[in-house]
Design an enzyme around this catalytic site. Structure first.
Site, PDB file in Angstrom:
ATOM      1  N   HIS A   1      49.105  61.748  65.896  1.00  0.00           N
ATOM      2  CA  HIS A   1      47.524  61.970  66.630  1.00  0.00           C
ATOM      3  C   HIS A   1      47.937  61.677  68.273  1.00  0.00           C
ATOM      4  O   HIS A   1      47.319  62.810  69.011  1.00  0.00           O
ATOM      5  CB  HIS A   1      46.688  61.000  66.035  1.00  0.00           C
ATOM      6  CG  HIS A   1      46.639  60.829  64.510  1.00  0.00           C
ATOM      7  ND1 HIS A   1      46.716  61.976  63.852  1.00  0.00           N
ATOM      8  CD2 HIS A   1      46.527  59.965  63.641  1.00  0.00           C
ATOM      9  CE1 HIS A   1      46.789  61.690  62.652  1.00  0.00           C
ATOM     10  NE2 HIS A   1      46.377  60.273  62.712  1.00  0.00           N
TER      11      HIS A   1
ATOM     12  N   ASP B   1      47.763  67.365  60.733  1.00  0.00           N
ATOM     13  CA  ASP B   1      47.287  66.149  61.548  1.00  0.00           C
ATOM     14  C   ASP B   1      45.826  66.256  61.611  1.00  0.00           C
ATOM     15  O   ASP B   1      45.238  67.079  62.367  1.00  0.00           O
ATOM     16  CB  ASP B   1      47.896  66.323  62.988  1.00  0.00           C
ATOM     17  CG  ASP B   1      47.712  65.053  63.830  1.00  0.00           C
ATOM     18  OD1 ASP B   1      46.666  64.555  63.543  1.00  0.00           O
ATOM     19  OD2 ASP B   1      48.451  64.795  64.664  1.00  0.00           O
ATOM     20  N   HIS B   2      45.250  65.578  60.914  1.00  0.00           N
ATOM     21  CA  HIS B   2      43.508  65.534  60.548  1.00  0.00           C
ATOM     22  C   HIS B   2      42.888  65.558  62.158  1.00  0.00           C
ATOM     23  O   HIS B   2      41.936  66.065  62.232  1.00  0.00           O
ATOM     24  CB  HIS B   2      43.099  64.777  59.712  1.00  0.00           C
ATOM     25  CG  HIS B   2      42.733  63.441  60.112  1.00  0.00           C
ATOM     26  ND1 HIS B   2      43.785  62.254  59.862  1.00  0.00           N
ATOM     27  CD2 HIS B   2      42.107  62.574  60.833  1.00  0.00           C
ATOM     28  CE1 HIS B   2      43.729  61.087  60.483  1.00  0.00           C
ATOM     29  NE2 HIS B   2      42.582  61.232  60.838  1.00  0.00           N
TER      30      HIS B   2
END
Length: 494
Positions: A244, A181-182
């Site tokens: 996110h 999950d950047h």
């Protein structure tokens, strides 16, 4: 970047190495790690793709991508000596035999100690196929570590995610799976933990006695660009909220972990996500708002409606905007709403957290027709990284009138030069086996369960789309979501 960790020799195999993500993020991040001495010289990278390219062809493409995304390209030629290419058909068992042979050759040539990191930067429908073949071909039988890095989406609902997880677990253990999950790689997102747990002025106030509400916004001015086909199958709820947005809620709401070890931090996040109130169908309409952008203006430019984008159905009911009131049923947060909001083609690009504190019990400075301004803690994640505290102070005039006072820390130009891309942080952590900022299966299960309840409720009636113009902050119903609670979105707050 923390350089205290030991540099790890490893073979990094990137499936989908000719794609946009690899050229825009992965190779520039790997080069920057190498340039900053955060990668061992005993490193080799195999790019996997369908195209019939030679090593020289592929290296030329990677070099051009790095030069386009990294300012300082010192040591680039040295880095390119560690880059290799393998044409590959993910559905062909023979391709994996060729990959095994190249992997073993590079392991000997670069003294990689059998450490292997597989990065799947490709369409999710291939995840299970690739992992099955990695095991059956012998690529996962190695004397060193084996780790798998996977991009989202991980399933399209809880059922498909469970099926995919079971398939991948045939080849990799949970502790070997790194689900990216950047957002969790962004410096200011990681700073949430630091702000909470290293400052005595915040943690005692971090509960339902002192906090009125917390708002988490991730807005974009961009539309779907060339991702219309993908976006039609996901929409803002699955593309942003399931991962996110709920990950940031977990960081904001978690209890202090007993240590900074990844297992302890993730355990506290799991507790939060399991405490999310899953809404019955009849309550979803009152707690969540969906929207889809219409034509409008962004920075003076006319932009088209979502339904007019490429690869988007002319009668699409896919939401490009979601806002919601998230409730956490535990002792710390009972009664405190977490409002989340995310959308495309909005007024400005911003990732921001606003913590609004409750009013003082007896307002001595109350003036007729005027309340004190709310005390706020604002965490700006992008684009202007920083933190600000909003207080009330006395005006410099006679009397007792107050005015808002802002105490701010904004990241300096020098600090910004030293920040790293989220992918650089995450690649470094994966190589070092640090899973803190990756998503555990138990987290995924809880977020899918929560999101599925919203999807199921929305599937029972058709939305009236489009319902907000491009260049605005979303549909009117999103504002009403807060105004019914006597609150407002803190738009344009810095």
């Amino acid at each position: 970047m923390n350089k205290s960790k030991k540099q790890i020799p490893a073979l990094i195999t990137i499936f989908g190495a000719t794609g946009d993500l690899s050229h825009r993020k992965l190779f520039p991040s790997l080069f920057h790690l190498f340039q900053q001495d955060n990668l061992d010289d005993r490193i080799a990278v195999i790019g996997i793709g369908r195209r019939q390219l030679t090593n020289d062809d592929f290296r030329a493409q990677v070099k051009a991508s790095i030069q386009a995304h990294v300012q300082d390209t010192k040591h680039l030629d040295k880095f390119m000596q560690h880059i290799f290419y393998q044409p590959h058909d993910v559905n062909d068992e023979a391709s994996y035999a060729d990959l095994l042979q190249l992997s073993e050759t590079l392991d000997q040539e670069f003294s990689l100690e059998g450490n292997r990191l597989f990065y799947l930067a490709m369409a999710p429908q291939f995840f299970g196929t690739v992992t099955d073949y990695l095991k059956s071909s012998g690529l996962t039988r190695t004397k060193g570590f084996k780790r798998l890095v996977i991009e989202k989406p991980f399933g399209s609902d809880l059922t498909s995610a469970e099926e995919l997880n079971q398939q991948i677990r045939r080849s990799f253990k949970e502790e070997e799976i790194f689900r990216i999950d950047h957002y969790l790689g962004k410096d200011m997102v990681q700073n949430i933990e630091v702000l909470r747990f290293s400052n005595a002025m915040f943690e005692p106030l971090w509960n339902n006695k002192y906090i009125s509400n917390i708002q988490v916004t991730s807005s974009e001015i961009l539309g779907v660009e060339d991702r219309g086909g993908y976006y039609e199958s996901s929409g803002a709820l699955k593309d942003m909220v399931q991962n996110h947005m709920l990950q940031m809620v977990a960081l904001l709401a978690m209890e202090p972990p007993i240590s900074l070890h990844s297992d302890d931090i993730r355990a506290e996040k799991v507790k939060v996500l399991k405490s999310l109130r899953v809404l019955p169908t009849e309550d979803v309409r009152h707690h969540f708002v969906r929207g889809q952008y219409d034509a409008g203006q962004i920075n003076g430019q006319e932009v088209k409606a979502y339904r007019d984008e490429d690869k988007v159905a002319s009668d699409s009911s896919t939401p490009t905007f979601v806002s919601g009131k998230v409730l956490i049923d535990n002792f710390r947060w009972a009664g405190v709403p977490f409002y989340i909001r995310t959308g495309k083609r909005m007024k400005r690009k911003s990732i921001q957290v606003v913590v609004e504190f409750k009013e003082v019990p007896m307002n001595l400075y109350y003036q007729r027709d005027k309340h004190l301004d709310s005390n706020l803690l604002v965490i700006n994640i992008q684009p202007n990284e920083g933190v600000s505290i909003h207080l009330n102070g006395k005006k410099y005039v006679q009397g007792i009138e107050t005015e808002p006072v802002q105490l701010s820390y904004a990241m300096s130009a020098q600090d910004k030069m030293n920040t790293v891309d989220a992918y650089e942080n995450l690649l470094y952590d994966a190589l070092n086996g640090d899973a803190t900022n990756f998503t555990h299966w138990e987290e995924l299960k809880s977020t899918w369960k929560f999101v599925d309840s919203i999807s199921d409720a929305w599937s029972k009636f058709e939305p009236e789309f489009p319902n907000y113009k491009a260049g605005t902050n979303g549909p009117l119903e999103s504002d009403l979501l807060l105004s019914r609670d006597g609150l407002k979105w803190w738009d344009d707050i810095q």
